[in-house]
Design an enzyme around this catalytic site. Structure first.
Site, PDB file in Angstrom:
ATOM      1  N   ASP A 205       1.557  -6.238  -4.256  1.00  0.00           N
ATOM      2  CA  ASP A 205       1.363  -5.539  -2.846  1.00  0.00           C
ATOM      3  C   ASP A 205       2.384  -4.618  -3.000  1.00  0.00           C
ATOM      4  OD1 ASP A 205      -0.884  -5.323  -1.163  1.00  0.00           O
ATOM      5  OD2 ASP A 205       0.673  -7.007  -0.566  1.00  0.00           O
ATOM      6  N   GLU A 249       1.260  -0.842  -5.788  1.00  0.00           N
ATOM      7  CA  GLU A 249       0.767  -0.063  -4.540  1.00  0.00           C
ATOM      8  C   GLU A 249       2.020   1.312  -3.469  1.00  0.00           C
ATOM      9  OE1 GLU A 249      -2.075  -1.044  -1.386  1.00  0.00           O
ATOM     10  OE2 GLU A 249      -0.143  -2.762  -1.307  1.00  0.00           O
TER      11      GLU A 249
END
Length: 563
Positions: A205, A249
């Site tokens: 993330d 990401e």
């Protein structure tokens, strides 16, 4: 190409399915999805054709950010089950031929994490440097806030010591100090733990945020090269599990994304989401003009053969449009989210695809056909295969994280608990479970579920899409995206009409051989459910596409032995 070539780098032509355990299926009837329920639905995912399950956070958490605020990197949220349940799920998924990866949050923890509780006690606490602190009053950082309207600064003053701690996201999510070798060791140790439990990798993330070293002193920052650290994580991962993957990401321009792959060495992230293609896909849909997407794809840089792009139509967050210009973003908002309540942070949409396209079956199928046909690894978000819609009654991103719709019974078959005990409301209206549910879709041969299952089969049988060289094929219709993917002498030709009017296409495929002789006796062999198309000796062909029509072909020569 030889199919055996595809097995080592499994992520290059995987089919990834993202789900949140707490909203997928509730086995014990308490209103919250759990790993017991997930185990019961493994066969559903296998039947669809999924090859890799991506789990959203399932770790212990106050759940103020859907689990991305973690208090224990080694545990399982007791609402979702036990460590034993997770291991049983992983074992069951692998028995059905599916790998499992999980979200891993490196950038920050919850402010309830034991490390932060210790860190904030005093300036000389052993855990103080696990986070980023400053003594002086920070300048105005409102423009750096990731969630406008929810925070006004990326620094918050803590009462215990009077110093400020860094949080690129919410104030209850303090940033870890990755310049501290103890923190890096803890991160590696926890990743190693989950690999030992059977995971096949991680979706990382907010990668750029934890590598920026924001707020870290120059002296400490000089001790670590952020990209060396990412490469070291990849190396550690592959020592523990040689086929483990890091999916990152990284919502940045392509030039910057290359650095996160590891540049020419390709030794950092294995995969990254292609945010630019996704955003320009929506611009093309809004204009019914394929050129914005075509231009983006043509400008996508070459990457190391071990790396891959992850292609998606929507994910679990807001549908970000931040890389479009203000004018372009306004076009997409006007087409697909004109109500301010449909928008988030002035840059994204909190909607799912089917309602944005007014439930038009032809247009929805064209979009998914296009996603699977683009060079990369397709990623589905749970419920996309059914055509689920959003719940705008829910706050923020939760609009697209409603419970999975299994049947047309109470709570969509998600849970036997009373409706007011559910972890989230079930979607109502046309896109609710009365019309959209898995039980009905699986049994309907004309459903979106069966269409996507067929796309998955065709994608898996067409390694050229994941491994081949991408090329736009020249043609004159602006509403049509026509491209080819070629690998080891095998070429796929893919056509998608993004306009509401039928389209006639006249084009020519190229060959490194003599153009007058290269395609003698060859045809465009249909790979979906249409007719074959004749191919002239020089590679010329003509094609008719319906409104929002799509076609997949492989160039088949007389001597080819493929079926």
């Amino acid at each position: 190409m030889r199919i055996a070539e595809t097995s080592d780098l499994w992520w290059k032509n995987a089919v990834v399915y993202c789900l949140d355990p707490e909203t997928f299926f509730d086995d014990d009837g308490d209103g919250t999805g759990d790993f017991g329920g997930l185990i019961q639905r493994v066969d559903y995912l296998a039947a669809l054709g999924v090859t890799c399950i991506w789990l959203m956070p399932f770790y212990p958490s106050p759940d103020r950010d859907d689990g991305y605020d973690i208090t224990d990197m080694y545990g399982v949220d007791p609402r979702l089950g036990t460590l034993g349940d997770v291991v049983e799920f992983i074992r069951t998924a692998k028995d059905r031929g599916m790998r499992v990866i999980a979200d891993f949050v490196i950038n920050h923890t919850s402010d309830k994490h034991p490390w932060f509780k210790e860190s904030r006690k005093s300036v000389d606490n052993p855990y103080r440097d696990y986070y980023v602190w400053r003594k002086d009053t920070p300048p105005d950082t409102s423009e750096q806030v990731v969630f406008p309207g929810e925070e006004t600064s990326i620094w918050t003053q803590d009462k215990a010591t009077g110093e400020w701690y860094l949080h690129m996201f919410a104030k209850h999510q303090p940033d870890l100090n990755v310049a501290n070798p103890k923190v890096r060791d803890e991160i590696a140790k926890s990743m190693g733990f989950w690999l030992q439990m059977g995971l096949d990798g991680f979706r990382l993330d907010a990668v750029p945020f934890f590598l920026e070293l924001q707020g870290v002193s120059k002296e400490d920052a000089a001790k670590i090269d952020p990209h060396d650290y990412l490469a070291a994580l990849r190396s550690f991962l592959n020592r523990r599990n040689g086929s483990a993957v890091l999916l990152g990401e990284v919502n940045l321009p392509y030039k910057e994304q290359l650095k996160y792959f590891g540049g020419p060495d390709g030794n950092e992230l294995n995969m990254q989401f292609d945010f630019l293609s996704m955003q320009n896909l929506y611009l093309s849909l809004a204009r019914e003009d394929a050129r914005p997407l075509a231009k983006t794809l043509a400008g996508r840089p070459a990457i190391h053969p071990d790396n891959q792009w992850a292609m998606f139509v929507r994910n679990h967050d807001e549908l970000t449009l931040d890389k479009l210009s203000d004018e372009e973003r306004a076009e997409v908002f006007a087409a697909f989210g004109p109500d301010p309540d449909m928008q988030m942070y002035g840059r994204g949409l909190r909607r799912r695809l089917p309602p944005m396209l007014d439930g038009d079956p032809a247009r929805i199928r064209m979009v998914y056909s296009l996603m699977f046909s683009l060079p990369g690894t397709p990623v589905l978000f749970y419920g996309e295969e059914l055509g689920m819609g959003e719940d705008l009654r829910a706050k923020g991103r939760s609009a697209v994280r409603s419970p999975m719709q299994w049947t047309d019974t109470a709570n969509g078959g998600f849970s036997t608990a009373p409706a007011d005990k559910l972890v989230a409301q079930v979607v109502d209206g046309y896109f609710g479970p009365k019309n959209i549910n898995a039980a009905q879709a699986k049994r309907d041969p004309d459903s979106l579920w069966n269409f996507i299952a067929a796309l998955i089969r065709s994608y898996r049988e067409s390694p050229e899409l994941a491994w081949g060289d991408f090329e736009l094929i020249k043609q004159s219709n602006p509403g049509v995206l026509l491209h080819s993917c070629t690998r080891a002498g095998s070429t796929l030709v893919l056509a998608h009409n993004m306009a509401a009017q039928p389209a006639s296409v006249s084009a020519k495929v190229s060959s490194p051989e003599d153009p007058e002789e290269a395609f003698g006796g060859a045809i465009l062999r249909d790979l979906l459910d249409g007719d074959n198309v004749p191919l002239a000796d020089d590679g010329g062909f003509e094609l008719e596409l319906e409104r929002y029509g799509y076609r997949w072909f492989r160039i088949q020569h007389p001597a080819d032995r493929r079926i």
